[in-house]
Scaffold this motif. Sequence first.
Motif, PDB file in Angstrom:
ATOM      1  N   ASN A   1       0.825  -1.212   0.000  1.00  0.00           N
ATOM      2  CA  ASN A   1       0.000   0.000   0.000  1.00  0.00           C
ATOM      3  C   ASN A   1       0.853   1.253   0.000  1.00  0.00           C
ATOM      4  N   GLY A   2       2.023   1.159   0.596  1.00  0.00           N
ATOM      5  CA  GLY A   2       2.880   2.329   0.631  1.00  0.00           C
ATOM      6  C   GLY A   2       3.424   2.722  -0.728  1.00  0.00           C
ATOM      7  N   LEU A   3       3.356   1.828  -1.714  1.00  0.00           N
ATOM      8  CA  LEU A   3       3.817   2.135  -3.068  1.00  0.00           C
ATOM      9  C   LEU A   3       2.752   2.846  -3.899  1.00  0.00           C
ATOM     10  N   PHE A   4       1.487   2.740  -3.516  1.00  0.00           N
ATOM     11  CA  PHE A   4       0.421   3.267  -4.360  1.00  0.00           C
ATOM     12  C   PHE A   4       0.536   4.774  -4.574  1.00  0.00           C
ATOM     13  N   PRO A   5       0.746   5.563  -3.526  1.00  0.00           N
ATOM     14  CA  PRO A   5       0.886   7.016  -3.781  1.00  0.00           C
ATOM     15  C   PRO A   5       2.060   7.334  -4.707  1.00  0.00           C
ATOM     16  N   LEU A   6       3.159   6.625  -4.572  1.00  0.00           N
ATOM     17  CA  LEU A   6       4.309   6.874  -5.439  1.00  0.00           C
ATOM     18  C   LEU A   6       3.982   6.518  -6.889  1.00  0.00           C
ATOM     19  N   ILE A   7       3.245   5.418  -7.109  1.00  0.00           N
ATOM     20  CA  ILE A   7       2.871   5.034  -8.475  1.00  0.00           C
ATOM     21  C   ILE A   7       1.963   6.095  -9.095  1.00  0.00           C
ATOM     22  N   ASN A   8       0.974   6.573  -8.334  1.00  0.00           N
ATOM     23  CA  ASN A   8       0.074   7.599  -8.863  1.00  0.00           C
ATOM     24  C   ASN A   8       0.824   8.899  -9.150  1.00  0.00           C
ATOM     25  N   GLN A   9       1.797   9.244  -8.303  1.00  0.00           N
ATOM     26  CA  GLN A   9       2.573  10.458  -8.532  1.00  0.00           C
ATOM     27  C   GLN A   9       3.401  10.338  -9.824  1.00  0.00           C
ATOM     28  N   ILE A  10       3.963   9.172 -10.064  1.00  0.00           N
ATOM     29  CA  ILE A  10       4.745   8.964 -11.288  1.00  0.00           C
ATOM     30  C   ILE A  10       3.854   9.088 -12.522  1.00  0.00           C
ATOM     31  N   LEU A  11       2.625   8.538 -12.453  1.00  0.00           N
ATOM     32  CA  LEU A  11       1.712   8.631 -13.593  1.00  0.00           C
ATOM     33  C   LEU A  11       1.352  10.087 -13.881  1.00  0.00           C
ATOM     34  N   GLU A  12       1.115  10.865 -12.847  1.00  0.00           N
ATOM     35  CA  GLU A  12       0.770  12.271 -13.058  1.00  0.00           C
ATOM     36  C   GLU A  12       1.959  13.059 -13.603  1.00  0.00           C
ATOM     37  N   ASP A  13       3.161  12.770 -13.101  1.00  0.00           N
ATOM     38  CA  ASP A  13       4.338  13.496 -13.578  1.00  0.00           C
ATOM     39  C   ASP A  13       4.637  13.183 -15.045  1.00  0.00           C
ATOM     40  N   ARG A  14       4.398  11.967 -15.467  1.00  0.00           N
ATOM     41  CA  ARG A  14       4.754  11.574 -16.829  1.00  0.00           C
ATOM     42  C   ARG A  14       3.658  11.904 -17.842  1.00  0.00           C
ATOM     43  N   HIS A  15       2.399  11.762 -17.444  1.00  0.00           N
ATOM     44  CA  HIS A  15       1.321  11.873 -18.430  1.00  0.00           C
ATOM     45  C   HIS A  15       0.306  12.966 -18.105  1.00  0.00           C
ATOM     46  N   GLY A  16       0.485  13.614 -16.976  1.00  0.00           N
ATOM     47  CA  GLY A  16      -0.444  14.663 -16.612  1.00  0.00           C
ATOM     48  C   GLY A  16      -1.563  14.157 -15.739  1.00  0.00           C
ATOM     49  N   PRO A  17      -2.148  15.043 -14.911  1.00  0.00           N
ATOM     50  CA  PRO A  17      -3.234  14.628 -14.006  1.00  0.00           C
ATOM     51  C   PRO A  17      -4.453  14.137 -14.783  1.00  0.00           C
ATOM     52  N   GLY A  18      -5.002  12.992 -14.374  1.00  0.00           N
ATOM     53  CA  GLY A  18      -6.213  12.444 -14.959  1.00  0.00           C
ATOM     54  C   GLY A  18      -6.057  11.840 -16.332  1.00  0.00           C
ATOM     55  N   THR A  19      -4.878  11.838 -16.912  1.00  0.00           N
ATOM     56  CA  THR A  19      -4.698  11.270 -18.258  1.00  0.00           C
ATOM     57  C   THR A  19      -4.794   9.747 -18.241  1.00  0.00           C
ATOM     58  N   VAL A  20      -4.167   9.104 -17.265  1.00  0.00           N
ATOM     59  CA  VAL A  20      -4.193   7.642 -17.145  1.00  0.00           C
ATOM     60  C   VAL A  20      -5.203   7.274 -16.062  1.00  0.00           C
ATOM     61  N   PRO A  21      -6.216   6.473 -16.409  1.00  0.00           N
ATOM     62  CA  PRO A  21      -7.193   6.073 -15.385  1.00  0.00           C
ATOM     63  C   PRO A  21      -6.494   5.376 -14.229  1.00  0.00           C
ATOM     64  N   ALA A  22      -6.919   5.703 -13.024  1.00  0.00           N
ATOM     65  CA  ALA A  22      -6.306   5.110 -11.830  1.00  0.00           C
ATOM     66  C   ALA A  22      -6.641   3.623 -11.772  1.00  0.00           C
ATOM     67  N   PRO A  23      -5.636   2.746 -11.717  1.00  0.00           N
ATOM     68  CA  PRO A  23      -5.918   1.303 -11.629  1.00  0.00           C
ATOM     69  C   PRO A  23      -6.471   0.944 -10.259  1.00  0.00           C
ATOM     70  N   SER A  24      -7.160  -0.194 -10.205  1.00  0.00           N
ATOM     71  CA  SER A  24      -7.723  -0.656  -8.937  1.00  0.00           C
ATOM     72  C   SER A  24      -6.615  -1.192  -8.035  1.00  0.00           C
ATOM     73  N   GLN A  25      -6.959  -1.291  -6.750  1.00  0.00           N
ATOM     74  CA  GLN A  25      -5.977  -1.826  -5.809  1.00  0.00           C
ATOM     75  C   GLN A  25      -5.607  -3.269  -6.140  1.00  0.00           C
ATOM     76  N   ALA A  26      -6.570  -4.071  -6.606  1.00  0.00           N
ATOM     77  CA  ALA A  26      -6.272  -5.463  -6.960  1.00  0.00           C
ATOM     78  C   ALA A  26      -5.271  -5.523  -8.104  1.00  0.00           C
ATOM     79  N   THR A  27      -5.423  -4.613  -9.096  1.00  0.00           N
ATOM     80  CA  THR A  27      -4.477  -4.588 -10.218  1.00  0.00           C
ATOM     81  C   THR A  27      -3.090  -4.202  -9.749  1.00  0.00           C
ATOM     82  N   LEU A  28      -3.009  -3.185  -8.870  1.00  0.00           N
ATOM     83  CA  LEU A  28      -1.700  -2.765  -8.384  1.00  0.00           C
ATOM     84  C   LEU A  28      -1.046  -3.848  -7.527  1.00  0.00           C
ATOM     85  N   TYR A  29      -1.822  -4.528  -6.706  1.00  0.00           N
ATOM     86  CA  TYR A  29      -1.273  -5.626  -5.923  1.00  0.00           C
ATOM     87  C   TYR A  29      -0.672  -6.697  -6.842  1.00  0.00           C
ATOM     88  N   ARG A  30      -1.413  -7.055  -7.894  1.00  0.00           N
ATOM     89  CA  ARG A  30      -0.935  -8.103  -8.806  1.00  0.00           C
ATOM     90  C   ARG A  30       0.317  -7.649  -9.544  1.00  0.00           C
TER      91      ARG A  30
END
Length: 710
Positions: A198-227
């Motif tokens: 769970n501690g990685l989720f905020p970092l993953i979302n921050q990387i997506l926003e920095d690379r592609h802009g806010p809201g550009t990439v749909p936020a994946p579900s927790q089950a997808t991120l766990y897998r």
Amino acid sequence: MSARRNARPTVKVGAHVRFRGVKWQVVALSGQDIHLVGPEGGGEAVLAGHLFADPGFTVVGADTPQAAPQWGLFENAPTAAREKALAWQRHVREVECGLPGGPGSEGAVREQYDPERYTLAERERTEAEELTALGFGRVSRTTVQRMRLAYRKQGLWGLLDHRITRASSPTGRADERVVAAVREALRRRRGRSKGTINGLFPLINQILEDRHGPGTVPAPSQATLYRLVTNLARPGELPSGPVRQVPTSVDGRAFTPATALRPGEQVQVDTTRLDVLALFDDGRLARPELTIAVDVATRAILAAVLCPSATKAVDAALLLAEMAVPHPARPRWPDILRMDRAPALPHQRLAALDERLAGAAARPVVLPETIVVDRGKVFVSAAFTAACEHLGISVQPAPPRAPTAKGIVERTFGTINALFCQHLPGYTGSDVTRRGPDTQKDACYSVPQLQDLLDEWLVHYHHRPHEGLRHPLMPRKALTPNQMWAALVAVAGHVPVPLTGRDYLELLPVRWQAITPAGITIHHRTYDHDLLAPYRGQSSPVAGRGGKWEIHYNPHDVRQIWIRLPDGELTEIPWIHRDHVHQPFNDHTWQHIRTHAHHHNHDASQQHEADLADALDQLMRRVHSGHATKTEQALLARATTAPIPAARHPHHDTGPTTDEPAQHSDSDGQGANSENDSIDDLDGAPYDDLSPAPATGFGLYNAYEEADKW
């Protein structure tokens, strides 16, 4: 007589070969020289090794042998897929030659598949219609052609539906941008203290926003991120709680006696429990399993292998190599048991063909043509039949409930019991009514010790007259197996084209191991190479093996292994201390070193392995220089084919003469053998003599020239 099915090409007088891009005809075989005549009448004598090594060398008119089958991969395919591939194999063979069993098999050719009446394209079209009617789906002629070509190139592996053998992607159908963000997050966390997934989720979302802009990439579900995190994280860096870091006939059939006119024409193979109790490694007393191969023409026991547990398919396949390889004579054997001292064998002429026979035991060496086996699953397994098919050996299953079909090998078991087993402690008799009450108390031999005794007895057996072997001009004269082999060895006067190195590797035993950051660990030995860098801690693409990788190994020389990387090729991976040990050794020798070594620091596993390698090297140097005890000499004699100096005189022995561990003194820190076993005087000895002798190939055999000498 028809040619053997799937036999390898042979070079013989009259054959045409392609050499240096030119078609030549073989006119004579003389020693190591092959005499060729070109299309314009010019002649040339070429060494056999030079001829076979030519990149364009082929035997004109001979079928191209298939590559060694990848049975380690085929056996991991789903059962339904394997059965469908086997069904395709029969149809493909019927299209090519008209017989579902392949060229030379029994049965009648169906009219619509007769090669003499219909073209290949017409037979493919007919097969496509038949397969469609049988429920294979909609099969076109192009599909039949594609499967036929795949079978020619890859064998049964080419007939599999590779959609089900293809390794699934660890990321599934996840967005590639999300996958890249997870990889980047894991990379940034490397070297830091572990947290939770769970501690990685905020970092993953921050990387997506920095690379592609806010809201550009749909936020994946927790089950997808766990897998994704679980599948992409390396071992030891998965942030999911504490993880230990991994360090770097009786039914009316008429009895027909088996007849063979040349060595190897028919070899009977069977397995039974030895009527002797042996001490297994785990301390149990049980009867080991004995597998033997008997040549019908000479009554020679070509191979005899004892296994503590049930014989496996790979063990049966290795039995084929035992038949065709000269067995080294042990240093402690009498001279009469050596090939060069046996009066019944033409040693000088045989040694000129194969230098390995110079120090071999006086027993026949035969490459079988046909092997008769029962219908046990070991001998009808895919691994055993594939090895026989690749080597050009025809496998003939015995009819069910017909013990007389293998009468010779069955009778040989009785001979082994009568002449060998009943003289050993722990003999159980053929049934419980013949078993003594103190049998278990008498048993004292381990399986390796029984194997040594059996190997020595087999050489004696081949010097003993056999009532089933008679001289044609002196029918009352019983011949020994060695005498019959010497008389018939001139019959098979041809030279099989040698196997390639890749073929030998494919036929080695297979095991499955993980690649750790330290490399590959087998029995406390570490194998590593820079080629493993991209695959450390990664799962194998082979499904069904829990992420482990396919490893091939030589049980008689464990200094290196071969791993199948994703490119499909077998790559050699050396033992990290291979340069420190100058001769081949097997697992039995390694376990002996580990048993006698003291491991005081259990945390320094790498240093312990280095100490074991040094102890192994010292043992080999003592044996080579004649400073070894009888126990050490006997240990190395089982693992080497090079001559070993005789053991030192009993009053010079530096340790116990039994297989029990030496008793070390704890009072002064030195054992009883510390003085005499010192190898300080050997530091100046050259290492040249410690390297294994160069291997030499088979020579060429001229049957007509040999007949004049007899």
